[in-house]
Design a protein around this motif. Structure first.
Motif, mmCIF file in Angstrom:
data_model
loop_
_atom_site.group_PDB
_atom_site.id
_atom_site.type_symbol
_atom_site.label_atom_id
_atom_site.label_comp_id
_atom_site.label_asym_id
_atom_site.label_seq_id
_atom_site.Cartn_x
_atom_site.Cartn_y
_atom_site.Cartn_z
ATOM 1 N N ASN A 159 0.825 -1.206 0.000
ATOM 2 C CA ASN A 159 0.000 0.000 0.000
ATOM 3 C C ASN A 159 0.859 1.255 0.000
ATOM 4 O OD1 ASN A 159 -2.421 -1.355 -0.052
ATOM 5 N ND2 ASN A 159 -2.758 -1.259 2.156
ATOM 6 N N GLU A 160 1.939 1.229 0.769
ATOM 7 C CA GLU A 160 2.837 2.383 0.838
ATOM 8 C C GLU A 160 3.560 2.593 -0.488
ATOM 9 O OE1 GLU A 160 3.631 1.767 5.629
ATOM 10 O OE2 GLU A 160 5.106 1.103 4.150
ATOM 11 N N ARG A 168 2.310 1.891 -3.302
ATOM 12 C CA ARG A 168 1.307 2.443 -4.210
ATOM 13 C C ARG A 168 1.218 3.965 -4.029
ATOM 14 N NH1 ARG A 168 -2.255 -1.237 -3.564
ATOM 15 N NH2 ARG A 168 -3.744 -0.246 -2.147
ATOM 16 N N ALA A 178 -5.033 9.588 -0.623
ATOM 17 C CA ALA A 178 -5.501 8.307 -0.086
ATOM 18 C C ALA A 178 -6.610 7.718 -0.959
ATOM 19 C CB ALA A 178 -5.995 8.496 1.345
ATOM 20 N N THR A 200 -5.307 6.379 -4.305
ATOM 21 C CA THR A 200 -4.443 5.194 -4.186
ATOM 22 C C THR A 200 -5.130 4.044 -3.458
ATOM 23 O OG1 THR A 200 -3.463 6.100 -2.153
ATOM 24 C CG2 THR A 200 -2.318 6.547 -4.225
ATOM 25 N N THR A 208 -6.011 3.831 -0.427
ATOM 26 C CA THR A 208 -5.396 3.589 0.880
ATOM 27 C C THR A 208 -6.077 4.487 1.905
ATOM 28 O OG1 THR A 208 -3.648 5.224 0.429
ATOM 29 C CG2 THR A 208 -3.182 2.941 -0.140
ATOM 30 N N SER A 209 -5.352 4.915 2.920
ATOM 31 C CA SER A 209 -5.905 5.787 3.947
ATOM 32 C C SER A 209 -4.955 6.947 4.204
ATOM 33 C CB SER A 209 -6.107 5.010 5.249
ATOM 34 O OG SER A 209 -4.859 4.580 5.767
ATOM 35 N N THR A 225 -1.921 5.858 5.982
ATOM 36 C CA THR A 225 -0.939 5.190 5.121
ATOM 37 C C THR A 225 -0.070 6.216 4.395
ATOM 38 O OG1 THR A 225 -2.413 3.313 4.774
ATOM 39 C CG2 THR A 225 -0.626 3.592 3.198
ATOM 40 N N THR A 253 3.885 6.528 4.944
ATOM 41 C CA THR A 253 4.794 6.409 3.796
ATOM 42 C C THR A 253 5.842 7.513 3.825
ATOM 43 O OG1 THR A 253 3.022 5.435 2.443
ATOM 44 C CG2 THR A 253 4.940 6.346 1.279
#
Length: 256
Positions: A16-17, A19, A40, A43, A45-46, A49, A53
């Motif tokens: 995820n990171e 990404r 977020a 991608t 994600t949140s 995240t 990253t």
């Protein structure tokens, strides 16, 4: 941190990171105006995240990550190639680009680096720039007879280690006459690095030997990096993607 995006840190990111990292590096033209929530969302994600990253890459937070990427990528190109190089005195970049654009330029290298200088020379020559390329025997003769022309606005030197005698002498000679010294190297501990006005320093891998007969990516990346710089120059000067005809006309005129 000195190296904006360290490859060893990138490898430690989760999927995820990675990404998030991939998104911000590929969308350089828009990320400066995006909020964390938008990154977020784009991608999948949140916000946590995105922040994580940035911190894993060595930054205090999201804003510092974006600031560093935008400023470095604007100068070094929007390609991962640019991440392999650091700059010394980047504030002089625009001034020196102007010299290359309108002035008289000398290019010099020895050994394996001679192939890189020959490539840069032919590329600039095709673009109608006033450039001259020299090798070691000629420069030794010129220096011994004090016959180096005084009207070079800048000299571009490619030297992986920066320890050769002639590049240093020719750089010192021309710098004393008012020429700007531009250096492509991987060694920031050399005298050549110290006297250069603008340096593009390649970040060597830990497993790359300083012996030229061992495999190294310096020469290949230097050509690729020069192409990124040249592309950035064309886009700014000619609006390359929008006004290709203007560039073609300019090049044709220079070759007449």
């Amino acid at each position: 941190m000195n190296e904006i995006l360290n490859e060893s840190l990138i490898e430690k990111l989760t999927e995820n990171e990675k990404r998030v990292y991939s998104y911000v590096t590929k969308n350089i033209r828009v990320i400066e105006n995006l909020k964390i929530k938008e990154i977020a969302k784009n991608t999948f994600t949140s916000s946590a995240t995105v922040i994580r990253t940035a911190k894993k890459l060595g930054f205090k937070g999201y804003k510092e990550l974006i600031y560093k990427i935008v400023n470095k990528k604007t100068i070094l190109g929007c390609n991962i190639i640019g991440q392999r190089f650091d700059m010394k005195n980047e504030g002089q970049l625009n001034e020196i680009i102007e010299l290359i654009d309108t002035g008289k330029i000398m290019l010099y290298a020895e050994g394996l680096a001679s192939a890189i200088v020959l490539y840069i020379y032919k590329k600039l020559l095709l673009a109608g720039k006033n450039v001259e390329s020299f090798n070691s025997p000629i420069c030794r003769l010129m220096l011994s007879n004090h016959e180096v022309n005084v009207d070079y606005d800048a000299i571009i030197i490619v030297s992986r280690l920066g320890k050769e005698d002639i590049p240093l002498k020719i750089a010192e000679y021309l710098k004393n006459l008012g020429s700007k010294v531009i250096l492509f190297t991987s060694n920031k501990k050399s005298k050549l690095y110290d006297i250069a006005d603008l340096v593009f320093e390649y970040n060597e891998h830990d497993d790359e030997s300083y012996e030229n007969y061992y495999p190294t990516q310096f020469f290949g990346y230097t050509i690729l990096f020069f192409e990124e710089l040249f592309k950035s120059y064309l886009e700014k000067k000619y609006s390359f993607m929008k006004k290709k005809s203007e560039l073609v006309q300019s090049l044709e005129k220079s070759l007449e």
